[in-house]
Structure formats: structure tokens, C-alpha cells
Motif scaffolding. Sequence first.
Motif, mmCIF file in Angstrom:
data_model
loop_
_atom_site.group_PDB
_atom_site.id
_atom_site.type_symbol
_atom_site.label_atom_id
_atom_site.label_comp_id
_atom_site.label_asym_id
_atom_site.label_seq_id
_atom_site.Cartn_x
_atom_site.Cartn_y
_atom_site.Cartn_z
ATOM 1 N N HIS A 125 31.062 38.000 38.338
ATOM 2 C CA HIS A 125 30.556 37.419 39.659
ATOM 3 C C HIS A 125 29.016 37.645 39.910
ATOM 4 O O HIS A 125 28.180 37.627 38.886
ATOM 5 N N GLU A 139 32.477 43.130 45.034
ATOM 6 C CA GLU A 139 32.752 43.461 43.681
ATOM 7 C C GLU A 139 31.455 43.193 42.880
ATOM 8 O O GLU A 139 31.361 44.158 41.835
ATOM 9 N N HIS A 192 34.912 44.001 35.521
ATOM 10 C CA HIS A 192 35.429 43.756 36.944
ATOM 11 C C HIS A 192 36.249 44.749 37.675
ATOM 12 O O HIS A 192 36.461 45.814 37.226
ATOM 13 N N PHE A 193 36.134 44.612 38.949
ATOM 14 C CA PHE A 193 37.169 45.374 39.803
ATOM 15 C C PHE A 193 38.192 44.786 40.504
ATOM 16 O O PHE A 193 37.738 43.391 41.080
HETATM 17 ZN ZN LIG Z 1 36.353 40.013 39.323
#
Ligand SMILES: [Zn+2]
Length: 340
Positions: A125, A139, A192-193
Amino acid sequence: MCRIFLWLALCLLLGAGRLPAAVINGHGYVPVADWATANGLKVVRGGQGKQITVTNRVLRAVFEVNSQEAKINGVAVRLLFPVAADRNVPLISQLDCDKTLRPILYPPRQPAGQHLTTICLDPGHGGKDTGNRVGAYNEKTYTLALAQELHDQLVKAGFKVILTRTTDEYVDLPLRPALANRKGADLFVSLHFNATEDGKTEVQGPETYCITPVGASSSNAQGDGANYGPTTANHFDQQSMLLAYQTQKSLVHNLGATDRGVRRARFAVLRDAAMPAILIEGGYMTHPVEGKRIFDAGYRRLMARAIVQGILAYKSAVQPPAPAPAPVRMPGPTKPGHHP
Ligand SMILES: [Zn+2]
């Protein structure tokens, strides 16, 4: 006499004690016992025959009939197809033998002279794309923070590291693997989270994704079963599976986290990477305890260390240390004035 001859001929044809492979829902299956024997593994049945454990010196895999959930050396791995049973004979898909188990049992070796030196980190992102949002926490902030921590630790471990973004900027998905390809990165690691879609707060634990092999469906929540075509990343799906397995193993062991397992997806960033590639979902921002940890720099440092250890375990499996050089013969005494 004639019957015995026929029986012997049949045994020779099929291999003594061997059952023919089966086709289930259009996918090839082989008896777990046959696969195990061919690879020097012992088979133990438990759980009233529903649980099958195969073991040797380096591998202990536990399967359950009618389930896609397996444990490989204690790490949760989502199989491509459920283990089946035909007249009480447990069967495993040929694709799982080739694409899930084989890379762990026989790590694919780096081509001679090709060293694993450059790692492309992809903080998920950025900019207008916040990623998951939980309260005031975005995030995109924590993927970048983790990438920067991981960058520093990988450099200390001797790797060259490139990042797909170093600030809070929007980067189109195709540009991310394209950068790794252009720079000739040896590995691609997307960070990512996670968050639950329905706001549930009990789900927790890291997940590590690698590309779905051709002919199988993905195991991410949305799934993408319709996409059966090969992608660039499928050239490296053995390596990516091993990297995902080593990384997930290290994350779970070092963080004491819930093991959500190695999974498969055709995420855009994995699909177009021309090198072994994984996507780490480092945990659930929506979990009250794990969320707080993700937002904490100390925990992210531990997570980065776990990822480095996973990468190093992968590296030593695919690129074992060079054999000791042959002893150098000491030159014998030379006559004065003689220059060999
Ligand atoms: Zn993500």
C-alpha cells in the motif's frame, strides 16, 4: 498355475504392493504410502485411521483424510487439494507431492555461480491506498516501518536490499515486481498486515503466501479458482514454496504467534515477479493483542529478525556452503635458476 502367473504379471505391472493412482475431481492422486516409500519415509496411521504421519530424518508431515490442513515439521501448510481415501487407502494429490512436499524434502539448488545477494522488499500500500484501517492505524504506515527495519537487518546480514517505496507514496501494483525484475533481485518479499473483513477480533497470527501452482485454486479468502493459467512466478514456484515455509516457520517460532500457515495466492505482486516471491501477512491489526504488537517498534524488530532468519534458512538450503577447496600441492624443491 495360470492364476499365479497372472497375479505375478499384475504385480510386475503395478509394482508389488502398489495401488494404481486415482483421479478425484479431475486431479491425479497417489497413495500416501507409495509416495512415502518412494521417498524413504515411514508411514504411521493414527486417529482411527484418519490421521497419517510420514517421517524420515528431515521431514515429519501430518495429514488428515478429507482435510487440506497439514503440518510439516510443525508448520501449518494448506495443501492444494484435500487428502482423500479410497477403500481406507489414504491418497494425496500428485500436485501436492510435486509442489508442496518436494521443495521441502529436496530443496531446489541455486544454479552454480548464482548467488543470492539482492532482496527486493515491498511495503504494501502507500499514499492514497491506506490498506487496512483499524481506528487511526493505517496498514501502509506499519508495512513501511517493518520494511525499513528489515532493510537495516538484511544489510547487516550482508544482503543488498531495494525497496519498492521508501516514503508514504502510492505505487501501482505492476510497478512493484517490475522494479524487482529490472534490478535483478534474487528474492521478492511483500509485507502486509491483515484485518478481518467482518470486524471480528479473535483471528490472529501471521500467514505467508506463495504463488498458486498451475491447475490449483488459491487459499486466500477471496480465492481465484478460475485462474489456472501459468504466470512468470510459476517458473519459481518450488523456490517460493520453500521460502514461504522457512519464513512462516521462523515467524511462528520466534514470535510465539498463532500459526495461520503457508498459503497460496495469485496476488499481482507474486504473479509477475521473475524470482522466488512471497507475501507476508504479519498478523491481524484487528486482534486486540496482536494489533498492539504490530503498532509497536520493538515487536516489529523481532518480526524483522524472524524474517531474516527465515531468509537465511532458505539461503542455506538452496545455496549450501561451497565444498572445501582441494588441498593445494606444495611446490617441490626447484633447481636454482629454474622458473616453472
Ligand atoms: Zn495489505
